[in-house]
Design a protein around this motif. Structure first.
Motif, short mmCIF file in Angstrom:
data_model
loop_
_atom_site.label_atom_id
_atom_site.label_comp_id
_atom_site.label_asym_id
_atom_site.label_seq_id
_atom_site.Cartn_x
_atom_site.Cartn_y
_atom_site.Cartn_z
N CYS A 225 0.82 -1.21 0.00
CA CYS A 225 0.00 0.00 0.00
C CYS A 225 0.85 1.27 0.00
O CYS A 225 0.59 2.18 -0.79
N TRP A 226 1.86 1.33 0.86
CA TRP A 226 2.55 2.59 1.11
C TRP A 226 3.93 2.70 0.49
O TRP A 226 4.43 3.82 0.29
N SER B 164 -2.93 3.79 -2.53
CA SER B 164 -2.83 3.84 -1.07
C SER B 164 -4.20 4.02 -0.43
O SER B 164 -4.42 3.57 0.71
N ALA C 93 -6.22 1.00 0.84
CA ALA C 93 -5.94 0.39 2.15
C ALA C 93 -7.14 0.51 3.08
O ALA C 93 -7.30 -0.30 4.00
#
Length: 357
Positions: free
Chosen positions: A262-263, A293, A296
């Protein structure tokens, strides 16, 4: 003011390169084809619906069931609130903007969106770190018989918001800024423009809001896995212990990978561009980490909440109008006692015990 019916519409003001500004008119086909904006709008629409449902459900059952008000679940609730706010201030705005092809709400809302998404996104990241550290304290027992209580969870949740505010307020006061990014339909920290002012902020944000929580997560879950493997090694004959160790291992791997998937792209893009301003990245490619992102907010509750038996049973009971169709009455009433993996500290002279979630 009266406008004649046959008046020619005023064209939006153009930038130096002959394209409309991000707040003035559709960015297609200058930044990307219109189909790209439509595809991103569809993605954001799905995220808005799914994230609102799952995170709203987490908050609803937390308020409805008193048995869910444990220290661990306070952190999960904090994560759900942060994810819901990201959805409201980020994904919904991005959905609307991508339908229109530009940031239709203006510069002020752009700055506010960039601030709120950064604030609540970092709260979510640090909530994951606090959650991992709580598991480390409870299972690995580095402080002996220390008990993680409600006040510790509240302090942890408060820390996530204060720490996030510390690092997301500066762009509002001149240390960097919040600007349209990528496809120019969402806003975030200015990692596009050169200068020591922006670069220093991006570097500090990278360290304090990505490297630090990731380090806490990796350390905590690595220690947890070492402890579980030691216990499992002492109880090789126990199928239950071995199964619990395998289940927790899969959960830990899923949690760390989800965090990175995600990051890591977003932080990597920001860091690379902040360091090398001469690098050329297509707007569509530059936008994908930011939009990805935001997804998430959907799988965070699936990984961290739905794998919690207490939450899962309460959610199914709520959705199915009072009865969980996938568990017996006995399992529903005893799920609280078996809602988490418990491991006694492993000593050189004694054995450990694992009970599966």
């Amino acid at each position: 003011m009266h406008v004649p019916a046959n008046a020619t519409p005023t064209a939006p003001p153009l930038e130096k390169n002959g394209t409309p500004g991000p707040f003035d008119g559709p960015q297609w086909p200058y930044q990307a084809p219109r189909s790209t904006y439509v595809a991103v709008a569809v993605l954001m629409g799905m995220v808005v619906v799914l994230a609102s449902f799952v995170n709203g459900l987490v908050i609803l059952v937390s308020l409805r069931y008193r048995k869910l008000r444990s220290p661990l679940n306070y952190i999960l609730l904090n994560l759900a609130v942060a994810d819901l706010l990201v959805t409201f201030f980020g994904s919904t705005v991005s959905f609307s903007n991508n339908i229109n092809g530009y940031f239709i709400l203006g510069r002020t809302v752009c700055e506010f969106e960039g601030f709120m998404v950064s604030l609540t996104g970092i709260v979510g990241l640090w909530s994951l770190a606090i959650l991992a550290f709580e598991r480390y304290i409870v299972i690995c027992k580095p402080m002996g018989d220390f008990r993680f209580q409600q006040r510790h969870a509240v302090i942890g949740c408060g820390f996530t918001w204060v720490w996030s505010l510390i690092w997301t307020m500066p762009p509002l006061f001149g240390w960097s800024s919040y600007v349209p990014e990528g496809l120019r339909t969402s806003c975030g920290p200015n990692w596009y423009t050169g200068g020591s002012n922006n670069n220093s902020y991006i570097m500090m944000l990278f360290v304090t809001c990505f490297v630090m929580p990731l380090s806490v997560i990796i350390f905590s879950y690595s220690s947890l896995l070492v402890t579980l493997r030691a216990v499992a090694a002492q109880q090789k004959e126990s199928e239950t212990t071995q199964r619990a160790e395998r289940e927790v291992t899969r959960m830990v791997i899923a949690m760390v990978l989800a965090f990175l998937v995600c990051w890591l792209p977003y932080t990597t893009f920001a860091l690379v561009v902040a360091i090398d301003k001469d690098i050329v990245i297509q707007p569509t490619l530059a936008s994908m980490p930011s939009y990805f992102s935001k997804t998430a907010t959907v799988y965070n509750p699936i990984i961290y909440v739905f794998m919690n038996r207490q939450f899962r049973n309460c959610m199914l009971t709520t959705v199915c109008c009072g009865r969980n169709p996938f568990s017996s009455d006995e399992d529903s009433t005893t799920s609280g006692a078996a809602s988490k993996t418990e491991v006694t500290s492993v000593s050189s002279g004694g054995g450990g015990k694992v009970s599966p979630a």
